[in-house]
Design an enzyme around this catalytic site. Structure first.
Site, PDB file in Angstrom:
ATOM      1  N   LYS A 189       0.751  -1.138   0.019  1.00 54.73           N
ATOM      2  CA  LYS A 189      -0.079  -0.022  -0.083  1.00 54.73           C
ATOM      3  C   LYS A 189       0.889   1.229   0.064  1.00 54.73           C
ATOM      4  O   LYS A 189       0.583   2.184   0.812  1.00 54.73           O
ATOM      5  CB  LYS A 189      -0.888  -0.039   1.277  1.00 54.73           C
ATOM      6  CG  LYS A 189      -1.864  -1.193   1.237  1.00 54.73           C
ATOM      7  CD  LYS A 189      -3.162  -1.202   2.192  1.00 54.73           C
ATOM      8  CE  LYS A 189      -3.637  -2.158   2.368  1.00 54.73           C
ATOM      9  NZ  LYS A 189      -3.241  -3.306   2.644  1.00 54.73           N
TER      10      LYS A 189
HETATM   11  O1  LIG Z   1      -9.367  -3.069   1.740  1.00 53.58           O
HETATM   12  C1  LIG Z   1      -8.305  -3.875   1.831  1.00 53.58           C
HETATM   13  C2  LIG Z   1      -7.178  -3.679   1.553  1.00 53.58           C
HETATM   14  C3  LIG Z   1      -6.315  -4.663   2.108  1.00 53.58           C
HETATM   15  N1  LIG Z   1      -6.615  -5.412   3.162  1.00 53.58           N
HETATM   16  C4  LIG Z   1      -5.467  -6.585   3.481  1.00 53.58           C
HETATM   17  O2  LIG Z   1      -6.069  -7.828   3.071  1.00 53.58           O
HETATM   18  C5  LIG Z   1      -5.753  -8.756   4.252  1.00 53.58           C
HETATM   19  C6  LIG Z   1      -7.142  -9.288   4.712  1.00 53.58           C
HETATM   20  O3  LIG Z   1      -6.698 -10.031   5.902  1.00 53.58           O
HETATM   21  P1  LIG Z   1      -7.986 -11.107   6.468  1.00 53.58           P
HETATM   22  O4  LIG Z   1      -7.474 -11.687   7.615  1.00 53.58           O
HETATM   23  O5  LIG Z   1      -8.545 -11.920   5.530  1.00 53.58           O
HETATM   24  O6  LIG Z   1      -9.191  -9.985   6.994  1.00 53.58           O
HETATM   25  C7  LIG Z   1      -5.090  -7.865   5.076  1.00 53.58           C
HETATM   26  O7  LIG Z   1      -3.701  -8.158   4.825  1.00 53.58           O
HETATM   27  C8  LIG Z   1      -5.066  -6.489   5.000  1.00 53.58           C
HETATM   28  O8  LIG Z   1      -4.285  -5.762   5.187  1.00 53.58           O
HETATM   29  C9  LIG Z   1      -7.823  -5.654   3.448  1.00 53.58           C
HETATM   30  O9  LIG Z   1      -8.090  -6.300   4.464  1.00 53.58           O
HETATM   31  N2  LIG Z   1      -8.846  -4.782   3.102  1.00 53.58           N
END
Ligand SMILES: O=c1ccn([C@@H]2O[C@H](COP(=O)(O)O)[C@@H](O)[C@H]2O)c(=O)[nH]1
EC number: 4.1.1.23
Length: 274
Positions: free
Chosen positions: A95
């Site tokens: 990001k």
């Molecule tokens: O909008 C967003 C962008 C990035 N993320 C990232 O994805 C994963 C989600 O993890 P979970 O454990 O499946 O919830 C995490 O690395 C976030 O930084 C997001 O969630 N939303």
């Protein structure tokens, strides 16, 4: 091969829309896995070995490595992923977003140091903050568009009074990414599974871009609604789940449980395809 072709090939080979997110948090590791930088590497390798034939991508989130001084382990992990699953692309979730000269360094970090196939970027600082990544031929870049968190509303859902039609910020971004910003044909967008109506809107504005969709699993996004809203023959989707796979079991069977969780999610996503 370009990132998008690599992604399509992995989706075809593993019959999968699932991205396995690698967000290693040592305090959640089972007994027997060291709660340090080496443990971070070993934990991720075990999960990758258990899920490599079920995933169309892996997404290490850089903060989980940097916070524990495990950047060297992240380099080694990505190199190892090449051996475990040579056909599965790696999306570095960083990001990043900064002025051009600094963005050049971030791009170098993502693509040269870590050897990622794609990176996530914040587009908040405008096109010149994105352009340095597009100089890397064949590498992908996913721009945050309509993120999965509730606070995404604060800015992304606001209307732009000075743009014709007064689109919402995320709609404007989707148009830019589908059109003038996509100078190397390798841009994609990040849209949260927690907002299927917005996925559908983004898909209407960006019919051919790959969408990276986090938010199923731990964040409670609806897999069925996500696929219906986003998946099109011409526009691939990559649906990420991290914690629900990584921590499916807190015991010694964590890798087997991760595989079962990944398989269930992959099958759910596939069943939702029209
Ligand atoms: O909008 C967003 C962008 C990035 N993320 C990232 O994805 C994963 C989600 O993890 P979970 O454990 O499946 O919830 C995490 O690395 C976030 O930084 C997001 O969630 N939303």
């Amino acid at each position: 091969m370009s990132f998008i072709d690599q992604l399509r090939q992995a989706q075809q080979q593993n019959q999968s829309l699932l991205c396995v997110g690698l967000d290693p948090e040592p305090s959640r590791f089972p007994a027997g896995v060291a709660r340090n930088a080496e443990g971070i590497h070993d934990f991720c390798v075990a999960v990758a070995e258990a899920t490599h034939d079920l995933a169309c991508a892996f997404k290490p989130q850089i903060a989980y490595f940097a916070a524990h001084r495990a950047e060297g382990q992240l380099e080694r992990l990505i190199a190892r992923l090449r051996q475990i699953a040579p056909q599965v692309p790696v999306i570095l979730d960083a990001k990043r977003g900064d002025i051009g000269s600094t963005a050049e360094q971030y791009a170098r970090e993502a693509f040269e140091r870590y050897g990622a196939d794609a990176v996530t970027l914040s587009p908040f600082m405008g096109f010149d903050s994105v352009a340095p990544y597009l100089k890397y031929e064949g590498k992908g870049a996913f721009l945050l568009c309509r993120t999965s968190n509730p606070g995404g509303d604060d800015l992304q859902n606001q209307r732009l009074a000075d743009v014709p039609g007064q689109p919402r910020l995320y709609e404007h971004l989707a148009r830019l990414a589908q059109g003038p910003w996509n100078t190397n044909g390798q841009l994609g967008l990040v849209v949260g599974a927690t907002y299927p109506a917005e996925i559908e809107r983004v898909r209407a504005l960006a019919p051919t871009l790959p969408l990276l969709i986090p938010g199923v699993g731990a964040q409670g996004g609806d897999a069925l609604a996500t696929v219906r809203a986003g998946w099109r023959e011409a526009g691939p989707i990559v649906v990420n789940s991290s914690r629900a796979i990584l921590y499916a079991s807190g015991g010694a069977d964590f890798a087997t449980a991760a595989r079962a969780a990944a398989q269930a999610t992959r099958d759910q996503l596939n069943a939702a395809r029209p």
